[in-house]
Enzyme design. Structure first.
Site, PDB file in Angstrom:
ATOM      1  N   GLU A 277       0.824  -1.215   0.000  1.00 39.48           N
ATOM      2  CA  GLU A 277       0.000   0.000   0.000  1.00 39.48           C
ATOM      3  C   GLU A 277       0.857   1.263   0.000  1.00 39.48           C
ATOM      4  O   GLU A 277       0.443   2.294  -0.494  1.00 39.48           O
ATOM      5  CB  GLU A 277      -0.922   0.030   1.235  1.00 39.48           C
ATOM      6  CG  GLU A 277      -2.255  -0.626   0.984  1.00 39.48           C
ATOM      7  CD  GLU A 277      -3.281  -0.374   2.072  1.00 39.48           C
ATOM      8  OE1 GLU A 277      -2.992   0.319   3.060  1.00 39.48           O
ATOM      9  OE2 GLU A 277      -4.400  -0.887   1.931  1.00 39.48           O
ATOM     10  N   HIS A 298       7.791 -26.706  -1.377  1.00 41.93           N
ATOM     11  CA  HIS A 298       7.100 -27.796  -2.073  1.00 41.93           C
ATOM     12  C   HIS A 298       5.955 -27.278  -2.939  1.00 41.93           C
ATOM     13  O   HIS A 298       5.115 -28.048  -3.397  1.00 41.93           O
ATOM     14  CB  HIS A 298       6.609 -28.829  -1.053  1.00 41.93           C
ATOM     15  CG  HIS A 298       7.754 -29.450  -0.291  1.00 41.93           C
ATOM     16  ND1 HIS A 298       8.223 -30.712  -0.559  1.00 41.93           N
ATOM     17  CD2 HIS A 298       8.548 -28.947   0.685  1.00 41.93           C
ATOM     18  CE1 HIS A 298       9.246 -30.968   0.240  1.00 41.93           C
ATOM     19  NE2 HIS A 298       9.470 -29.917   1.004  1.00 41.93           N
ATOM     20  N   LYS A 413     -13.907   0.183  -3.952  1.00 41.72           N
ATOM     21  CA  LYS A 413     -14.999   0.556  -3.038  1.00 41.72           C
ATOM     22  C   LYS A 413     -16.108   1.275  -3.795  1.00 41.72           C
ATOM     23  O   LYS A 413     -17.285   0.981  -3.628  1.00 41.72           O
ATOM     24  CB  LYS A 413     -14.463   1.466  -1.923  1.00 41.72           C
ATOM     25  CG  LYS A 413     -13.549   0.763  -0.935  1.00 41.72           C
ATOM     26  CD  LYS A 413     -13.206   1.692   0.216  1.00 41.72           C
ATOM     27  CE  LYS A 413     -12.084   1.124   1.060  1.00 41.72           C
ATOM     28  NZ  LYS A 413     -11.542   2.091   2.008  1.00 41.72           N
TER      29      LYS A 413
HETATM   30  O1  PA5 Z   1      -3.395   1.135   5.992  1.00 39.44           O
HETATM   31  C1  PA5 Z   1      -4.512   1.576   5.793  1.00 39.44           C
HETATM   32  O2  PA5 Z   1      -4.750   2.792   5.911  1.00 39.44           O
HETATM   33  C2  PA5 Z   1      -5.680   0.677   5.435  1.00 39.44           C
HETATM   34  O3  PA5 Z   1      -5.284  -0.626   5.237  1.00 39.44           O
HETATM   35  C3  PA5 Z   1      -6.706   0.701   6.543  1.00 39.44           C
HETATM   36  O4  PA5 Z   1      -6.087   0.313   7.735  1.00 39.44           O
HETATM   37  C4  PA5 Z   1      -7.885  -0.203   6.247  1.00 39.44           C
HETATM   38  O5  PA5 Z   1      -8.456   0.123   5.023  1.00 39.44           O
HETATM   39  C5  PA5 Z   1      -8.939  -0.085   7.342  1.00 39.44           C
HETATM   40  O6  PA5 Z   1      -9.362   1.223   7.466  1.00 39.44           O
HETATM   41  P1  PA5 Z   1     -10.158   1.721   8.741  1.00 39.44           P
HETATM   42  O7  PA5 Z   1      -9.264   1.581   9.933  1.00 39.44           O
HETATM   43  O8  PA5 Z   1     -10.497   3.140   8.451  1.00 39.44           O
HETATM   44  O9  PA5 Z   1     -11.377   0.856   8.872  1.00 39.44           O
END
Ligand code: PA5
Length: 423
Positions: A277, A298, A413
Site C-alpha cells: 500500500e 514444495h 470501493k
Molecule cells: O493502511 C490503511 O490505511 C488501510 O489498510 C486501513 O487500515 C484499512 O483500510 C482499514 O481502514 P479503517 O481503519 O479506516 O477501517
C-alpha cells in the site's frame, strides 16, 4: 537485529545513496515530505500516550477472567499488525489467555456464520477497530457481533463488552461508541492504518493475549534510537531500503518475504500490506509476496529456483525460537531417519534454511537479503516492526512516492458501493 547483504548480489556501494537518504531522512523526521500529515509514527515510541497504555492494561486485566474469546473486528492496518504480533509471540495454539478471532476482514458469510456459531455459548468481548469508522467489511461484521453481544448480555454488560478503537473525535464509529457508552481508544490523526501497530489498534488485542504493550513499545523505542541516524553505514533500516531500490533498478519486480516458522506467516501478511500500500502507486513499486519455508518450497520452490528471474527474497530468520524438540531414535530404523536421531528439529530447520539459501542464491541466481532477529519476544517484535516502518518510509521516498496514502484502494470501493446501492 542484523542485516546481511552478502547474498544480495548488489554490487553497488550503498554510500553513493547518502545524499538522497539525507534528504528523505529529513522529510521523515522534519515532516516535510509527501504525506507529511501521517508521520506521527516516527516519534511515537517517544511520544505515545502513557495514560492510554495504562488504560489498555487495566481494561485487559479487568475483562480477562470473563473472556473466553476476544473478537477483533477490523481490516488492513486495523488488524494485520495485531494478528502478526499474537502469532509471532504466542504461537499458533497458545494454552493461556483468551482465544482471539479476527472478523471484519471479509464478506464471507460462511466464515462469519462459523465464527458466530463457534462463539455463541462462550464469554465474548468485541474490539471493533476502524480509523475511518466507515469501512464496510468492518461495519458488516460489527453489526452482527454487536447484535450477538446484545442478545447474550444485559444492556450494562453489553456496553462493557464492546470496545471501540477509532478516531478521537470524528466518524460514525466514534459517534456510535459515544452514544452507546462503549470504552474508546484512539487512533491518532497523524498515524495511518498500516503504521498503527504501536497504538491501541495493536496494543489492546496484545494486552488481552497477555503480551505486555510496554515491552513492545520498549522494542520500538530501541529501534527508534538505532534508526534515527541518517548515516547509511550506521542504519540497517536505510540499508534495507536502498537494497530494495537497487533490486528494483536491476529489474527485480517482486520481493518474496520468507520465514521458516509457521507462526511468522502473519508477519508476511502485515509486511505485504505495509510495502504494497505504501509503495505500489504511480505505476511503480515492487510487488510484495510472502512464503513460509520449507512448507512452500514444495509449492513455490520450483518457480523460485528455475522460473522467471523477476524476484529477490528477503529472509527473516529468528535466531532463537522459544521451543525445540530432540529427534528420537527408533530401535529399528524402518523409515531410515535415525541419521537425525539426537539432533534438534530447530537444527534441521536451520540446515534447510542454509541449503535453500545456497540453492537459490548460488544455483538459482536469486538474490537474498537476510534479516536476523534475536528472538520472537514482544521486545523484538516492537523492534522489527519499527525497522520495517523506517525502511518502508525511506524506500518510498527514494522511489519518489507518497508512503502514506492509498488512493487506489478507493476504486474497488466505489464500484462495490454502486452495486450495493449505497448512496
Ligand atoms: O493502511 C490503511 O490505511 C488501510 O489498510 C486501513 O487500515 C484499512 O483500510 C482499514 O481502514 P479503517 O481503519 O479506516 O477501517
Amino acid at each position: 537485529m542484523r542485516l546481511d547483504l552478502t547474498n544480495a548480489k548488489l554490487n553497488v556501494d550503498l554510500s553513493s545513496w547518502q545524499e538522497r537518504v539525507d534528504e528523505a531522512h529529513d522529510w521523515l523526521h522534519e515532516k516535510t515530505g509527501k504525506g507529511n500529515d501521517y508521520v506521527g509514527w516516527v516519534k511515537w515510541p517517544l511520544e505515545y500516550d502513557k495514560e492510554e497504555v495504562k488504560r489498555i492494561k487495566d481494561l485487559a486485566l479487568r475483562l480477562k477472567d470473563k473472556t473466553d474469546v476476544l473478537i477483533v473486528c477490523g481490516i488492513g492496518g486495523s488488524y494485520l499488525g495485531a494478528r502478526a504480533a499474537l502469532e509471532m509471540i504466542r504461537g499458533l495454539y497458545p494454552n493461556d489467555g483468551p482465544e482471539i478471532i479476527f472478523v471484519g476482514n471479509t464478506f464471507s458469510a460462511t466464515y462469519l456464520n462459523q465464527v458466530l456459531e463457534h462463539v455463541k455459548d462462550k464469554e465474548i468481548v468485541v474490539n471493533v477497530i476502524s480509523k475511518s469508522g466507515t469501512t464496510t467489511e468492518t461495519s458488516v461484521s460489527f453489526r452482527l457481533f454487536k447484535e450477538l453481544v446484545e442478545k447474550k448480555y444485559s444492556k450494562e454488560e453489553a456496553k462493557e463488552r464492546i470496545i471501540a478503537t477509532t478516531d478521537k473525535a470524528r466518524g460514525t464509529l466514534k459517534a456510535l461508541a459515544d452514544e452507546m457508552g462503549y470504552e474508546t481508544f484512539v487512533i491518532p490523526d497523524d498515524i495511518g492504518g498500516r503504521y498503527s501497530v504501536f497504538t491501541a489498534v495493536g496494543l489492546l488485542p496484545m494486552a488481552f493475549a497477555g503480551i505486555d504493550p510496554e515491552e513492545v513499545l520498549r522494542g520500538s523505542k530501541a529501534a527508534f534510537d538505532d534508526f534515527s541516524v541518517s548515516d547509511i553505514s550506521k542504519n540497517i533500516a536505510y540499508q534495507y531500503a536502498i537494497a530494495r531500490r537497487i533490486m528494483d533498478e536491476k529489474g527485480k519486480s517482486a520481493e518474496m518475504f520468507v520465514t521458516y516458522e509457521l507462526q511468522l506467516a502473519s508477519i508476511g501478511e502485515w509486511w505485504k500490506q505495509l510495502f504494497g500500500e505504501s509503495e505500489g502507486k504511480d505505476g511503480l513499486g515492487i510487488l510484495p509476496t510472502s512464503a513460509t519455508f520449507s512448507t512452500d518450497l514444495h509449492s513455490l520452490g520450483q518457480f523460485i529456483q528455475q522460473g522467471r528471474k523477476c524476484l529477490f527474497e528477503t529472509l527473516l530468520w529468528i535466531d532463537k525460537m522459544p521451543n525445540d524438540i530432540t529427534f528420537p531414535r527408533e530401535e529399528v530404523d524402518f523409515d531410515h531417519m535415525n541419521y537425525l536421531a539426537g539432533k534438534q528439529v530447530s537444527w534441521v530447520n536451520e540446515m534447510a534454511m542454509r541449503g535453500t539459501l545456497s540453492a537459490h542464491v548460488d544455483d538459482g541466481d536469486v538474490p537474498n537479503i537476510v534479516i536476523h532477529l534475536d528472538d520472537a519476544s514482544a521486545y523484538s517484535f516492537g523492534y522489527m516492526i519499527y525497522f520495517f516502518f523506517k525502511a518502508c518510509g525511506m524506500s518510498c521516498y527514494l522511489l519518489g512516492v507518497n508512503p502514506f496514502d492509498q488512493p487506489g484502494v478507493e476504486v474497488y470501493k466505489k464500484k462495490m458501493f454502486k452495486l450495493l446501492g449505497k448512496e
